[in-house]
Structure formats: C-alpha cells, structure tokens
Scaffold this motif. Structure first.
Motif, PDB file in Angstrom:
ATOM      1  N   TRP A 256      -3.873   9.822  -3.219  1.00 37.69           N
ATOM      2  CA  TRP A 256      -4.077  11.233  -3.445  1.00 37.69           C
ATOM      3  C   TRP A 256      -5.294  11.783  -2.730  1.00 37.69           C
ATOM      4  O   TRP A 256      -5.693  12.912  -2.960  1.00 37.69           O
ATOM      5  N   GLU A 257      -5.884  10.959  -1.878  1.00 38.53           N
ATOM      6  CA  GLU A 257      -6.995  11.410  -1.028  1.00 38.53           C
ATOM      7  C   GLU A 257      -6.502  11.376   0.412  1.00 38.53           C
ATOM      8  O   GLU A 257      -5.739  10.473   0.791  1.00 38.53           O
ATOM      9  N   ASP A 258      -6.996  12.303   1.228  1.00 36.54           N
ATOM     10  CA  ASP A 258      -6.537  12.388   2.603  1.00 36.54           C
ATOM     11  C   ASP A 258      -6.807  11.094   3.362  1.00 36.54           C
ATOM     12  O   ASP A 258      -7.950  10.613   3.414  1.00 36.54           O
ATOM     13  N   GLY A 259      -5.780  10.527   3.945  1.00 30.81           N
ATOM     14  CA  GLY A 259      -5.926   9.327   4.749  1.00 30.81           C
ATOM     15  C   GLY A 259      -6.130   8.040   3.976  1.00 30.81           C
ATOM     16  O   GLY A 259      -6.405   6.995   4.569  1.00 30.81           O
ATOM     17  N   VAL A 260      -5.994   8.087   2.664  1.00 32.08           N
ATOM     18  CA  VAL A 260      -6.267   6.912   1.825  1.00 32.08           C
ATOM     19  C   VAL A 260      -4.991   6.445   1.146  1.00 32.08           C
ATOM     20  O   VAL A 260      -4.326   7.231   0.468  1.00 32.08           O
ATOM     21  N   GLY A 261      -4.671   5.159   1.326  1.00 29.07           N
ATOM     22  CA  GLY A 261      -3.570   4.570   0.581  1.00 29.07           C
ATOM     23  C   GLY A 261      -4.117   3.822  -0.619  1.00 29.07           C
ATOM     24  O   GLY A 261      -5.290   3.441  -0.638  1.00 29.07           O
ATOM     25  N   VAL A 262      -3.283   3.625  -1.629  1.00 26.78           N
ATOM     26  CA  VAL A 262      -3.719   2.879  -2.812  1.00 26.78           C
ATOM     27  C   VAL A 262      -2.822   1.671  -3.007  1.00 26.78           C
ATOM     28  O   VAL A 262      -1.659   1.663  -2.615  1.00 26.78           O
ATOM     29  N   VAL A 263      -3.405   0.651  -3.623  1.00 27.55           N
ATOM     30  CA  VAL A 263      -2.656  -0.568  -3.896  1.00 27.55           C
ATOM     31  C   VAL A 263      -3.310  -1.272  -5.073  1.00 27.55           C
ATOM     32  O   VAL A 263      -4.526  -1.174  -5.279  1.00 27.55           O
TER      33      VAL A 263
ATOM     34  N   VAL B 127       0.855  -1.190   0.000  1.00 25.56           N
ATOM     35  CA  VAL B 127       0.000   0.000   0.000  1.00 25.56           C
ATOM     36  C   VAL B 127       0.891   1.240   0.000  1.00 25.56           C
ATOM     37  O   VAL B 127       1.824   1.344   0.788  1.00 25.56           O
ATOM     38  N   ARG B 128       0.578   2.160  -0.888  1.00 26.93           N
ATOM     39  CA  ARG B 128       1.383   3.375  -1.028  1.00 26.93           C
ATOM     40  C   ARG B 128       0.493   4.600  -0.797  1.00 26.93           C
ATOM     41  O   ARG B 128      -0.732   4.496  -0.891  1.00 26.93           O
ATOM     42  N   PRO B 129       1.100   5.736  -0.490  1.00 26.66           N
ATOM     43  CA  PRO B 129       0.280   6.943  -0.283  1.00 26.66           C
ATOM     44  C   PRO B 129      -0.584   7.244  -1.498  1.00 26.66           C
ATOM     45  O   PRO B 129      -0.106   7.213  -2.628  1.00 26.66           O
TER      46      PRO B 129
END
Lengths: 78, 376
Positions: free
Chosen positions: B14-21, B10-12
């Motif tokens: 572009w939404e506050d508090g949301v990681g993407v993977v 999981v990486r940072p």
C-alpha cells in the motif's frame, strides 16, 4: 516484480506488532536477520530475562572457517 | 535469527513502489518456537494429521480516533452515526472508506465494512480462507489499515477497550473444518440442530480451555475492561445458536458456511496466536471426547446459564494459562514460557501503576493509554 522497488517483509511478534524491514528487491533472495532478543521486549522497550525453558537462549557454535576479515585490520569477526 | 521469505510471494503493498510479504523466522536452521506464525502452522498441522483442514474467518472491530487539543486522541467526531451504518454520516472524513479502497487496490479481501455499536467504531470482516492464509491476510490488513488511517491524521485503534463509556473491540475468530472430501465437517443433517459430534466437541474444547485461552486471546490489562458482563464479548463460559452474548456463537445457517465463532479474542491479540489458541482448544475437545454443555438460554446480559466466565484480569489469566498443562503442551510450551515471562512483568507494571485493580476496572488508566494506545 513490476513496479516494486522495495520489499516490506513483515511478521507478527508476541505483542501483535508487525515487525520487519524494508529490503531492496535486488537482495530479496538473501532474506534478512533480526535479533532474537526482541522476543524479550515489552511495549515500553524494557527487556525481560528469557525463561529457563526457552531453548533460544543457547549460544550458537562457530567454526574457524566462519571468521571473516574485518573492516578494521586490528580485529577479526566470527 | 533469520527471516526468510519466498520472493515470488511478494504482493503489491500500500506504499508506492513497495511490495509486502510475510516472513518466517528460523534460528540455527530450526523454526523459532515463539514465532506466532510457527505456532499457528503447528496448530494447523495437528488438525491435518486428523484429516481435517481448518478454515478461518476473521472479524475486526476498531475505533477511529482523531487528535485532541492535548497531543492525545479522542473519538472520531461522527454524531450522526449508528450501528450498521455506511456513508458520510457514519464516516464523515472517509477514513474507513479509504481503508476499504486501499484494501481493494492491494487485494486484501474484505467481505464487509460497516459501523459497529458505538460511534466511531467500525467492523471489518475479512473473507474466510485456510487458517494460515486467513491469519496472514488479517495481519496484513490490520497493518495496512493503521498505516492508511495514520497517514491521514487518524489513529485506527484495535485496543480492546480504549473508551470506557463505549463498547470494546473484538477479534472474532470463526472456524470450520473441511473433511477429506472438502465438505464442512461441522454439519450433521440427522442431528436435532444440524451440528455434528465433531462440532460439539470443538465447542466443548473451547469452553473447557477458555480460561487458559484468555491470556493468549486477551493479552493485555486493558483486555479485561472489555471482558465483563453485558459487553457483548466472550465473557461467560457458554455457547449458543446465533447468540451474541455467548463466547462461542454458532451461526443459524446449516450449509458450507456453518461455523463456530469465538468472541473472546480482542484486537490486542496476535492474530496467528489467537487462531492457534482456538484451533488447539477445539482439537483438545475432540481428542478428549468432551461433552458439549447445553446452549445458553439466558440473554447473556442480565442472565446466563452459568456462573463461570473468563478470568477477572490479566494476572488471573496468566495463572490459568500456566495451570492448564494440557493446553500448554498442545499449543507449545516454549512459546507459552516466553509469553508468560513477558506478560507477567506487564501485569506487575499495571498493578504498580493503579491504586487498586478493582477500582481501576471501570476506567481506562493513563498507564493503559500510554502503554497500549500507540501500538494496538
């Protein structure tokens, strides 16, 4: 995961759309599920019958051990 | 079906508090054959079995659109823009600039951003990487870019040709191959043009299977409004050194950056599928030992050294894909069967919506705008 409170899991589909879900970090290791039938969807949400050559139309088998108690006492779910 | 991912990946976001993977799809313990990420993994594995590591670089083109008076979209107002432009005259509201800033913040690796040929059109070039990593990065970038623009009231569209009096949006796929020593296997300093036999066979494979690739690389009815002569797109069945009207362009440098750029794919394509199509066609060219034709000597606008070109429309492209059994077998018959089923209906719907496919070739129909513009 530092300041990350939610996970946005994403994957590309057959239309180039970014499908996925928001998941809480505490449930990350479980992964998630999607309906495989979304591969039959077009942009306008109409569904196309799966072609015969696609093995994903096969139904999964299930065993008695996989039956779980329901929230509704009248039935059971497998 | 199950969607699995590595929590440590999981990486940072572009939404506050949301990681993407990136997620991978399985069903009953098996990989899902239609899933584009799995299709690309198989295409990469086939090259690795031959001792090569594919490297990919992606270039996106997209238009910024702003709301019009009828709840629709019109091109971004930027009357002072010009090709290879930067700064506020070319991006008055800073839409592309914001996309660049957010990409930097979340470490989506852009190599360059600038305006493209027509007003309101931008090019976003991503850094090259191994094939799967590059495709993942491109996929996440496109998702982020559309999100960021939309949050600010703009539509960033990668639709192949959303505006009939302006050029189309390509998704150029640049490929190279590293050998076991980590060197660029497309190079041969002893050949007249510095290209290896491997490079030539890769070019030949992409041209040989070009018609079959088209459906996967240009997968909408709108795609064939871009794939026309004089559109600086991959229309002709040709290749050329630094030739921007050739389908396969080879950059002029002869070093680690030497690459084959396929200019046929467009922004409607699933990145992973388009990359898999390029890699598979190239590999088939090597396995068959195809001879590479002579490079393009015409300008590709008014003259070309061939009369062969991409299919005229999506229907013809689907037929060409189905007919190329070698390509289908190599890239994945299960994925192709499902793709053909979906897209055949899409083509039938388009044909039913227009009075004449030939007449509609020179305009963007309401059907295309309602079907594609919200999603691509």
């Amino acid at each position: 995961m530092g300041d990350i409170r939610r996970i946005r899991v994403l994957w590309p589909d057959h239309l180039g759309l970014a499908r996925g879900k928001y998941l809480p970090v505490r449930l990350a290791e479980r992964g998630t599920r999607h309906a495989i039938t979304l591969f039959s969807l077009r942009y306008d949400r109409d569904m196309v019958p799966a072609p015969d050559r696609c093995s994903w139309t096969e139904c999964p088998t299930w065993s008695a051990g996989s039956i779980r108690p329901p929230s509704d006492p009248a039935g059971r779910t497998a | 079906m199950e969607c699995r991912f590595d929590p440590t990946a999981v990486r940072p976001g572009w939404e506050d508090g949301v990681g993407v993977v990136m997620g991978d799809l399985e069903r009953l313990g098996l990989t899902v054959p239609m899933a584009p990420r799995n299709v690309l993994k198989d295409a990469v594995a086939a090259w690795e079995a031959m001792g090569y590591t594919p490297q990919i670089g992606i270039e996106f083109e997209a238009y910024v659109m702003q709301p019009d008076a009828d709840d629709g979209w019109k091109p971004y107002h930027c009357p002072g823009s010009f090709i290879y432009g930067t700064g506020p005259l070319n991006d008055p509201a800073g839409v592309a600039d914001m996309v660049y800033r957010v990409a930097d913040e979340v470490e989506l690796r852009l190599e360059s951003v600038h305006t493209e040929f027509d007003a309101a059109q931008f090019e976003f070039t991503l850094e090259y990487d191994t094939a799967l990593a590059a495709a993942d990065e491109a996929f996440l970038f496109r998702t982020m870019a559309r999100d960021v623009a939309y949050e600010r009231g703009y539509l960033l569209t990668f639709m192949p040709r959303p505006i009939i009096d302006r050029g189309g949006n390509g998704l150029h796929v640049n490929m190279s191959l590293l050998d076991a020593d980590g060197d660029n296997a497309l190079l041969d300093p002893d050949s007249g043009d510095g290209l290896s036999t491997l490079a030539r066979q890769c070019i030949a494979g992409q041209l040989h299977h070009m018609s079959a690739m088209a459906a996967l690389c240009a997968p909408t009815a709108n795609s064939y409004k871009r794939l026309q002569p004089g559109q600086l797109s991959g229309y002709w069945k040709n290749w050329g050194p630094d030739h921007r009207c050739a389908t396969v362009r080879v950059n002029p440098e002869r070093d680690s950056s030497t690459r084959l750029e396929n200019r046929m794919p467009d922004g409607a394509a699933t990145v992973h599928t388009a990359v898999a199509a390029v890699l598979t066609a190239a590999r088939l060219g090597v396995e068959a030992g195809f001879e590479c034709p002579d490079p393009e000597t015409g300008d590709g606008l008014e003259t070309a050294c061939t009369e062969e070109h991409t299919p005229d429309d999506l229907g013809a492209a689907l037929a060409a894909l189905e007919a190329d059994t070698a390509f289908v077998e190599a890239i994945g018959p299960g994925m192709v069967a499902q793709f053909l089923a979906i897209k055949s209906v899409e083509w039938e719907k388009y044909v039913a919506a227009v009075d004449s496919v030939a007449e509609a070739r020179d305009r963007i129909t309401d059907w295309e705008n309602s079907t594609y513009l919200p999603y691509i």
